[in-house]
Design a protein around this motif. Structure first.
Motif, mmCIF file in Angstrom:
data_model
loop_
_atom_site.group_PDB
_atom_site.id
_atom_site.type_symbol
_atom_site.label_atom_id
_atom_site.label_comp_id
_atom_site.label_asym_id
_atom_site.label_seq_id
_atom_site.Cartn_x
_atom_site.Cartn_y
_atom_site.Cartn_z
ATOM 1 N N PRO A 19 0.829 -1.214 0.000
ATOM 2 C CA PRO A 19 0.000 0.000 0.000
ATOM 3 C C PRO A 19 0.861 1.261 0.000
ATOM 4 N N SER A 20 0.286 2.341 -0.502
ATOM 5 C CA SER A 20 0.979 3.626 -0.489
ATOM 6 C C SER A 20 -0.049 4.728 -0.310
ATOM 7 N N LYS A 21 0.431 5.913 0.067
ATOM 8 C CA LYS A 21 -0.445 7.078 0.232
ATOM 9 C C LYS A 21 0.381 8.336 0.053
ATOM 10 N N PRO A 22 -0.249 9.455 -0.312
ATOM 11 C CA PRO A 22 0.495 10.707 -0.503
ATOM 12 C C PRO A 22 0.752 11.436 0.813
ATOM 13 N N CYS A 23 1.857 12.129 0.891
ATOM 14 C CA CYS A 23 2.176 12.999 2.030
ATOM 15 C C CYS A 23 1.217 14.191 1.979
ATOM 16 N N GLN A 24 0.650 14.584 3.113
ATOM 17 C CA GLN A 24 -0.295 15.696 3.135
ATOM 18 C C GLN A 24 0.377 17.049 2.944
ATOM 19 N N ALA A 25 1.673 17.140 3.168
ATOM 20 C CA ALA A 25 2.367 18.416 3.013
ATOM 21 C C ALA A 25 2.915 18.611 1.592
ATOM 22 N N CYS A 26 3.620 17.611 1.072
ATOM 23 C CA CYS A 26 4.291 17.792 -0.221
ATOM 24 C C CYS A 26 3.687 16.961 -1.347
ATOM 25 N N GLY A 27 2.859 15.971 -1.027
ATOM 26 C CA GLY A 27 2.238 15.147 -2.049
ATOM 27 C C GLY A 27 3.073 13.965 -2.511
ATOM 28 N N ARG A 28 4.284 13.814 -1.999
ATOM 29 C CA ARG A 28 5.149 12.697 -2.377
ATOM 30 C C ARG A 28 4.515 11.382 -1.918
ATOM 31 N N THR A 29 4.619 10.342 -2.727
ATOM 32 C CA THR A 29 4.044 9.046 -2.387
ATOM 33 C C THR A 29 4.901 8.341 -1.345
ATOM 34 N N SER A 47 8.181 12.955 6.134
ATOM 35 C CA SER A 47 9.426 13.244 6.840
ATOM 36 C C SER A 47 9.184 14.235 7.976
ATOM 37 N N ASP A 48 10.191 14.390 8.812
ATOM 38 C CA ASP A 48 10.119 15.385 9.890
ATOM 39 C C ASP A 48 10.037 16.793 9.311
ATOM 40 N N ALA A 49 10.713 17.012 8.184
ATOM 41 C CA ALA A 49 10.687 18.335 7.551
ATOM 42 C C ALA A 49 9.265 18.700 7.104
ATOM 43 N N CYS A 50 8.558 17.758 6.504
ATOM 44 C CA CYS A 50 7.177 18.033 6.079
ATOM 45 C C CYS A 50 6.274 18.237 7.292
ATOM 46 N N ARG A 51 6.479 17.446 8.333
ATOM 47 C CA ARG A 51 5.665 17.588 9.529
ATOM 48 C C ARG A 51 5.855 18.954 10.174
ATOM 49 N N SER A 52 7.091 19.412 10.283
ATOM 50 C CA SER A 52 7.347 20.706 10.916
ATOM 51 C C SER A 52 6.914 21.866 10.015
ATOM 52 N N ALA A 53 7.082 21.751 8.723
ATOM 53 C CA ALA A 53 6.654 22.800 7.799
ATOM 54 C C ALA A 53 5.133 22.926 7.828
ATOM 55 N N ARG A 54 4.437 21.855 7.888
ATOM 56 C CA ARG A 54 2.977 21.866 7.936
ATOM 57 C C ARG A 54 2.496 22.472 9.260
#
Length: 59
Positions: A19-29, A47-54
């Motif tokens: 299974p896969s899903k998109p990142c809610q911040a950047c859209g990367r699978t 990633s931690d970077a997407c979590r903190s940026a969001r």
């Protein structure tokens, strides 16, 4: 020789069936990982970077 640890016979190293899903911040699978098995439903960021940026943008 059989695999240990409950590995599925259908998997055999082919990641296209995981299974896969998109990142809610950047859209990367994001592809499923064994270490994410327990939290897969709650996982939102790749990633931690997407979590903190969001968090900063909407916090």
């Amino acid at each position: 020789m059989q695999r240990q640890g409950g590995a599925s016979a259908a998997f055999k190293g082919n990641k296209q069936y995981l299974p896969s899903k998109p990142c809610q911040a950047c859209g990367r699978t994001m592809s499923w990982r064994k270490r994410w098995a327990r939290v897969w439903d709650e996982l939102r960021y790749c990633s931690d970077a997407c979590r903190s940026a969001r968090t900063v943008r909407h916090g």
